[in-house]
Write an enzyme that holds these catalytic residues in place. Structure first.
Site, PDB file in Angstrom:
ATOM      1  N   ASN A  61      -7.846  -5.835 -13.825  1.00 17.05           N
ATOM      2  CA  ASN A  61      -6.950  -6.577 -14.705  1.00 17.05           C
ATOM      3  C   ASN A  61      -7.718  -7.709 -15.363  1.00 17.05           C
ATOM      4  O   ASN A  61      -8.727  -8.187 -14.834  1.00 17.05           O
ATOM      5  CB  ASN A  61      -5.775  -7.160 -13.914  1.00 17.05           C
ATOM      6  CG  ASN A  61      -4.789  -6.101 -13.492  1.00 17.05           C
ATOM      7  OD1 ASN A  61      -4.710  -5.047 -14.099  1.00 17.05           O
ATOM      8  ND2 ASN A  61      -4.034  -6.379 -12.437  1.00 17.05           N
ATOM      9  N   ASP A 119      -2.854  -2.291  -9.779  1.00 16.02           N
ATOM     10  CA  ASP A 119      -1.783  -1.473  -9.201  1.00 16.02           C
ATOM     11  C   ASP A 119      -2.306  -0.147  -8.660  1.00 16.02           C
ATOM     12  O   ASP A 119      -1.723   0.419  -7.737  1.00 16.02           O
ATOM     13  CB  ASP A 119      -0.703  -1.194 -10.248  1.00 16.02           C
ATOM     14  CG  ASP A 119       0.054  -2.452 -10.647  1.00 16.02           C
ATOM     15  OD1 ASP A 119       0.385  -3.247  -9.740  1.00 16.02           O
ATOM     16  OD2 ASP A 119       0.310  -2.649 -11.844  1.00 16.02           O
ATOM     17  N   ASP A 167       1.052  -3.057  -2.057  1.00 13.06           N
ATOM     18  CA  ASP A 167       1.770  -4.130  -2.734  1.00 13.06           C
ATOM     19  C   ASP A 167       1.769  -5.345  -1.807  1.00 13.06           C
ATOM     20  O   ASP A 167       2.638  -5.501  -0.939  1.00 13.06           O
ATOM     21  CB  ASP A 167       3.199  -3.694  -3.042  1.00 13.06           C
ATOM     22  CG  ASP A 167       3.927  -4.649  -3.964  1.00 13.06           C
ATOM     23  OD1 ASP A 167       3.643  -5.859  -3.891  1.00 13.06           O
ATOM     24  OD2 ASP A 167       4.781  -4.190  -4.747  1.00 13.06           O
ATOM     25  N   ILE A 168       0.769  -6.199  -1.984  1.00 10.47           N
ATOM     26  CA  ILE A 168       0.547  -7.313  -1.062  1.00 10.47           C
ATOM     27  C   ILE A 168       1.713  -8.286  -1.071  1.00 10.47           C
ATOM     28  O   ILE A 168       2.197  -8.729  -0.021  1.00 10.47           O
ATOM     29  CB  ILE A 168      -0.770  -8.040  -1.412  1.00 10.47           C
ATOM     30  CG1 ILE A 168      -1.943  -7.063  -1.336  1.00 10.47           C
ATOM     31  CG2 ILE A 168      -0.991  -9.221  -0.472  1.00 10.47           C
ATOM     32  CD1 ILE A 168      -3.252  -7.634  -1.864  1.00 10.47           C
TER      33      ILE A 168
END
Length: 399
Positions: free
Chosen positions: A208, A276, A304-305
């Protein structure tokens, strides 16, 4: 926070000295008395009259001024303060400090003082990264000198990178942390920051767009309030903050492991831009172009932390803060994300290219909580961090 404290402010000669009036105002608003010392070069950027008017005190500058020596000798001047602050700390001043030189009033005071010293470095990026400056930095830290900044960003010389003096709010917070216990003293806070890199092959990766600037600013602000900060960061562009427990990772799964290892904490701020997806199978060799056409990339979902921590049944932090970088319907998407993840707050921001937010020095966020959406005005990332840190302090009942 600084009531009754005296700060000896040594002003170095750099363009960043234009921030000094704002810094003096902040320090005095917090109750500190500020005694200014100006180098000859600093007078080219801010006038002694301005500094004296804002500080409400005489400006010192000449080592051999007989009147100054009669009223308050340089040895005494160096020892009546609770903290000696050098801002901006130029490469020249840092070198003098590291080598113990005392050729002017500023360097003599620094050599003669027996009180804590803090510097806010400011210089061209090449000067900051030069091996000599980095050696001097190591020496100064070894001598117990505290360091705030520098930040990364655009510079007056037209270059971009680390070397820009920390904002006055960051410096004032660091002074408060050095001189007071701080409202978050004894509290552990986890901050994640930066992007994650998910390897495709040994030379390519998925990521990202995140510089890590906002997460770094948040960690600094929390340290400034006395918190013990565990800073888990991916491969960020900006250097990590001082005073944190630093954990450097690369992938989302490594970040999840580091987060789990850091628990329990009183609060968690998840500012990292975690990818993701990752490759279902990473190639051990560089993928080559060939007659068979384009490669087919098979993806797998990353952990998904934020959701995992938010939905913990045991050991959940008392406050969990997430971030939502959106390009459309910002508030609606962020509100849905907060409910879906189960976190307490979401800081949402519009990262559409035209906003200049992603990778820029400013941010415009909306704080989403169970009570609704609270828009914040566009401001510097350091200011966003200070405001968030204050809200965290209030939420933890530590204010």
């Amino acid at each position: 926070m600084l009531a009754g404290k005296r700060i000896l402010l040594i002003i170095g000669g750099g363009i960043a000295a234009f921030k000094i009036p704002a810094l003096i105002r902040l320090l005095r608003q917090q109750g500190a008395a500020v005694t200014p010392v100006m180098t000859t070069a600093s007078e080219q950027f801010v006038t002694p009259l301005t500094v004296s008017a804002l500080a409400g005190e005489k400006v010192y500058g000449d080592l051999f001024d007989l009147t100054d020596e009669a009223e308050m000798g340089h040895i005494q001047l160096s020892r009546v303060a609770d903290l000696v602050l050098v801002a901006p700390a130029t490469a020249d001043l840092m070198a003098k400090m590291a080598q113990g030189l005392a050729g002017d009033l500023a360097s003599t005071l620094l050599l003669a003082t027996d009180t804590p010293v803090m510097i806010a470095p400011a210089m061209n990026v090449r000067m900051w990264l030069h091996p000599a400056t980095q050696r001097n930095l190591v020496l100064l830290k070894g001598d117990g000198v505290q360091v705030v900044g520098p930040d990364e960003g655009d510079m007056a010389c037209g270059e971009f990178g680390p070397g820009r003096m920390a904002e006055p709010e960051e410096i004032a917070a660091a002074c408060a942390a050095a001189l007071t216990a701080g409202p978050l003293r004894g509290r552990r806070v986890l901050v994640t920051s930066g992007p994650t890199h998910e390897p495709i092959d040994p030379v390519r990766y998925i990521a990202n767009r995140s510089s890590g600037a906002q997460g770094t600013a948040i960690a600094r602000a929390l340290v400034g309030l006395g918190a013990e900060v565990i800073f888990v960061t991916g491969p960020a562009e900006v250097p990590p903050p001082e005073g944190v427990t630093l954990v450097q990772v690369e992938t989302a799964r490594q970040m999840r492991d580091a987060v789990q290892a850091a628990l329990p904490v009183d609060a968690g701020v998840f500012a990292a831009a975690v990818a993701d997806w990752r490759m279902a199978t990473q190639s051990a060799s560089k993928i080559k172009k060939g007659a068979s056409g384009l490669p087919v990339l098979e993806f797998a979902e990353n952990p998904d932390i934020l959701a995992e921590v938010s939905q913990m049944t045991e050991g959940r932090p008392g406050l969990v803060v997430g971030f939502a970088a959106e390009t459309d319907d910002v508030v609606a998407h962020a509100t849905a994300k907060r409910i879906r993840k189960g976190c307490d707050w979401i800081l949402a921001n519009d990262v559409s290219p035209e906003t200049g937010i992603m990778g820029g020095s400013e941010n415009a966020v909306v704080l989403i909580s169970e009570t609704g959406a609270e828009p914040w005005p566009r401001m510097g990332k350091a200011e966003v961090a200070q405001r968030l840190a204050a809200r965290i302090t209030e939420a933890l009942g530590a204010g």
